[in-house]
Design a protein around this motif. Structure first.
Motif, PDB file in Angstrom:
ATOM      1  N   GLU A 189     -51.527   0.301  -8.785  1.00 47.24           N
ATOM      2  CA  GLU A 189     -52.691  -0.297  -9.325  1.00 47.24           C
ATOM      3  C   GLU A 189     -52.306  -0.594 -10.162  1.00 47.24           C
ATOM      4  OE1 GLU A 189     -56.262  -3.277  -7.283  1.00 47.24           O
ATOM      5  OE2 GLU A 189     -55.751  -1.887  -5.914  1.00 47.24           O
ATOM      6  N   LEU A 190     -54.261   0.445 -11.065  1.00 46.00           N
ATOM      7  CA  LEU A 190     -54.257   0.415 -12.012  1.00 46.00           C
ATOM      8  C   LEU A 190     -52.979   0.459 -13.753  1.00 46.00           C
ATOM      9  CD1 LEU A 190     -56.491   0.199 -13.783  1.00 46.00           C
ATOM     10  CD2 LEU A 190     -56.845   2.816 -13.002  1.00 46.00           C
ATOM     11  N   TRP A 191     -52.179   0.737 -13.035  1.00 37.19           N
ATOM     12  CA  TRP A 191     -50.747   1.192 -13.613  1.00 37.19           C
ATOM     13  C   TRP A 191     -50.719   0.048 -13.949  1.00 37.19           C
ATOM     14  CZ3 TRP A 191     -45.790  -0.266 -13.029  1.00 37.19           C
ATOM     15  CH2 TRP A 191     -45.108   0.515 -13.967  1.00 37.19           C
ATOM     16  N   TYR A 192     -50.650  -1.257 -13.211  1.00 37.44           N
ATOM     17  CA  TYR A 192     -49.806  -2.096 -12.731  1.00 37.44           C
ATOM     18  C   TYR A 192     -50.690  -3.031 -14.032  1.00 37.44           C
ATOM     19  CZ  TYR A 192     -48.014  -7.090 -11.444  1.00 37.44           C
ATOM     20  OH  TYR A 192     -47.681  -7.905 -10.957  1.00 37.44           O
ATOM     21  N   LYS A 193     -51.957  -3.070 -13.469  1.00 42.06           N
ATOM     22  CA  LYS A 193     -52.876  -3.484 -14.381  1.00 42.06           C
ATOM     23  C   LYS A 193     -52.648  -3.864 -15.892  1.00 42.06           C
ATOM     24  CE  LYS A 193     -55.978  -4.980 -10.680  1.00 42.06           C
ATOM     25  NZ  LYS A 193     -57.751  -4.845 -10.094  1.00 42.06           N
ATOM     26  N   GLU A 194     -52.293  -2.922 -16.025  1.00 41.05           N
ATOM     27  CA  GLU A 194     -52.131  -2.209 -17.281  1.00 41.05           C
ATOM     28  C   GLU A 194     -51.310  -2.669 -18.112  1.00 41.05           C
ATOM     29  OE1 GLU A 194     -52.959   1.857 -17.476  1.00 41.05           O
ATOM     30  OE2 GLU A 194     -55.339   1.926 -17.466  1.00 41.05           O
ATOM     31  N   ARG A 195     -49.995  -2.701 -16.904  1.00 41.12           N
ATOM     32  CA  ARG A 195     -48.277  -3.251 -17.845  1.00 41.12           C
ATOM     33  C   ARG A 195     -48.705  -4.229 -18.477  1.00 41.12           C
ATOM     34  NH1 ARG A 195     -48.420   1.611 -17.874  1.00 41.12           N
ATOM     35  NH2 ARG A 195     -49.677   1.153 -19.301  1.00 41.12           N
ATOM     36  N   VAL A 196     -49.531  -5.581 -17.322  1.00 37.68           N
ATOM     37  CA  VAL A 196     -49.719  -6.999 -16.994  1.00 37.68           C
ATOM     38  C   VAL A 196     -50.419  -7.332 -18.283  1.00 37.68           C
ATOM     39  CG1 VAL A 196     -50.823  -9.060 -15.995  1.00 37.68           C
ATOM     40  CG2 VAL A 196     -49.863  -7.354 -14.807  1.00 37.68           C
ATOM     41  N   ASN A 197     -52.031  -6.622 -19.008  1.00 33.89           N
ATOM     42  CA  ASN A 197     -52.516  -6.341 -19.629  1.00 33.89           C
ATOM     43  C   ASN A 197     -51.722  -6.426 -21.028  1.00 33.89           C
ATOM     44  OD1 ASN A 197     -55.306  -7.502 -18.465  1.00 33.89           O
ATOM     45  ND2 ASN A 197     -55.638  -5.251 -18.085  1.00 33.89           N
ATOM     46  N   ASP A 198     -50.730  -5.225 -21.136  1.00 27.77           N
ATOM     47  CA  ASP A 198     -50.128  -5.190 -22.160  1.00 27.77           C
ATOM     48  C   ASP A 198     -49.182  -5.984 -22.673  1.00 27.77           C
ATOM     49  OD1 ASP A 198     -51.877  -2.663 -21.883  1.00 27.77           O
ATOM     50  OD2 ASP A 198     -49.260  -1.447 -21.595  1.00 27.77           O
ATOM     51  N   ALA A 199     -48.837  -6.837 -21.438  1.00 29.53           N
ATOM     52  CA  ALA A 199     -48.268  -7.512 -21.607  1.00 29.53           C
ATOM     53  C   ALA A 199     -48.415  -9.128 -22.321  1.00 29.53           C
ATOM     54  CB  ALA A 199     -46.712  -8.529 -20.716  1.00 29.53           C
ATOM     55  N   VAL A 200     -49.596  -9.326 -22.195  1.00 30.58           N
ATOM     56  CA  VAL A 200     -50.435 -10.561 -22.329  1.00 30.58           C
ATOM     57  C   VAL A 200     -51.210 -10.475 -23.699  1.00 30.58           C
ATOM     58  CG1 VAL A 200     -52.843 -12.029 -21.848  1.00 30.58           C
ATOM     59  CG2 VAL A 200     -51.044 -10.616 -19.984  1.00 30.58           C
ATOM     60  N   VAL A 201     -51.343  -9.509 -24.123  1.00 32.18           N
ATOM     61  CA  VAL A 201     -51.523  -8.527 -26.149  1.00 32.18           C
ATOM     62  C   VAL A 201     -50.010  -9.054 -26.087  1.00 32.18           C
ATOM     63  CG1 VAL A 201     -52.247  -6.719 -26.789  1.00 32.18           C
ATOM     64  CG2 VAL A 201     -53.061  -7.149 -25.148  1.00 32.18           C
ATOM     65  N   PHE A 202     -49.027  -8.725 -26.002  1.00 31.67           N
ATOM     66  CA  PHE A 202     -47.946  -8.821 -26.867  1.00 31.67           C
ATOM     67  C   PHE A 202     -48.082 -10.532 -26.740  1.00 31.67           C
ATOM     68  CE2 PHE A 202     -46.299  -3.944 -25.961  1.00 31.67           C
ATOM     69  CZ  PHE A 202     -46.835  -3.421 -27.528  1.00 31.67           C
ATOM     70  N   THR A 203     -47.339 -10.385 -25.833  1.00 28.49           N
ATOM     71  CA  THR A 203     -47.658 -12.720 -25.874  1.00 28.49           C
ATOM     72  C   THR A 203     -47.506 -12.832 -26.747  1.00 28.49           C
ATOM     73  OG1 THR A 203     -48.676 -12.757 -24.137  1.00 28.49           O
ATOM     74  CG2 THR A 203     -46.396 -12.020 -23.861  1.00 28.49           C
ATOM     75  N   LYS A 204     -49.232 -12.748 -26.992  1.00 24.32           N
ATOM     76  CA  LYS A 204     -50.358 -13.819 -28.065  1.00 24.32           C
ATOM     77  C   LYS A 204     -50.357 -13.218 -29.457  1.00 24.32           C
ATOM     78  CE  LYS A 204     -53.858 -14.694 -24.173  1.00 24.32           C
ATOM     79  NZ  LYS A 204     -55.047 -14.970 -24.052  1.00 24.32           N
ATOM     80  N   SER A 205     -49.509 -11.986 -29.566  1.00 24.24           N
ATOM     81  CA  SER A 205     -49.400 -11.579 -30.905  1.00 24.24           C
ATOM     82  C   SER A 205     -47.851 -11.785 -31.414  1.00 24.24           C
ATOM     83  CB  SER A 205     -49.375 -10.111 -31.366  1.00 24.24           C
ATOM     84  OG  SER A 205     -48.716  -8.701 -32.547  1.00 24.24           O
TER      85      SER A 205
END
Length: 89
Positions: free
Chosen positions: A60-76
């Motif tokens: 669950e933690l790994w999945y949340k980290e991947r989702v947060n990475d995707a959010v960061v990349f889409t805002k960059s």
């Protein structure tokens, strides 16, 4: 004079005691084995449950980290420009 039957040089009373005690030890050994087996199974299943819960939390933690990475990349803006250039070429 009283005659006693002997079996391999042992009196019947002594032989009966030895056989009886052997039987008691066998029964006690089987009871101890059964108790130990059940105790070990219970402990190991509890350990497996704890490990399963830990792994579930890690996933669950790994999945949340991947989702947060995707959010960061889409805002960059730099990432967005790089993707647009990749698509254009």
């Amino acid at each position: 004079m009283r005659l006693q039957k002997k079996f391999f040089g042992l009196s019947g009373t002594f032989l009966s005691i030895v056989v009886g005690m052997s039987g008691v030890f066998v029964v006690l050994g089987l009871l101890y084995y059964q108790y130990t087996k059940e105790s070990l199974l219970k402990t190991e299943f509890e350990n497996l449950g704890i490990i399963a819960e830990l792994k579930s939390d890690q996933l669950e933690l790994w999945y949340k980290e991947r989702v947060n990475d995707a959010v960061v990349f889409t805002k960059s803006p730099l990432f967005i420009a790089s993707v647009e250039n990749l698509i254009a070429s």
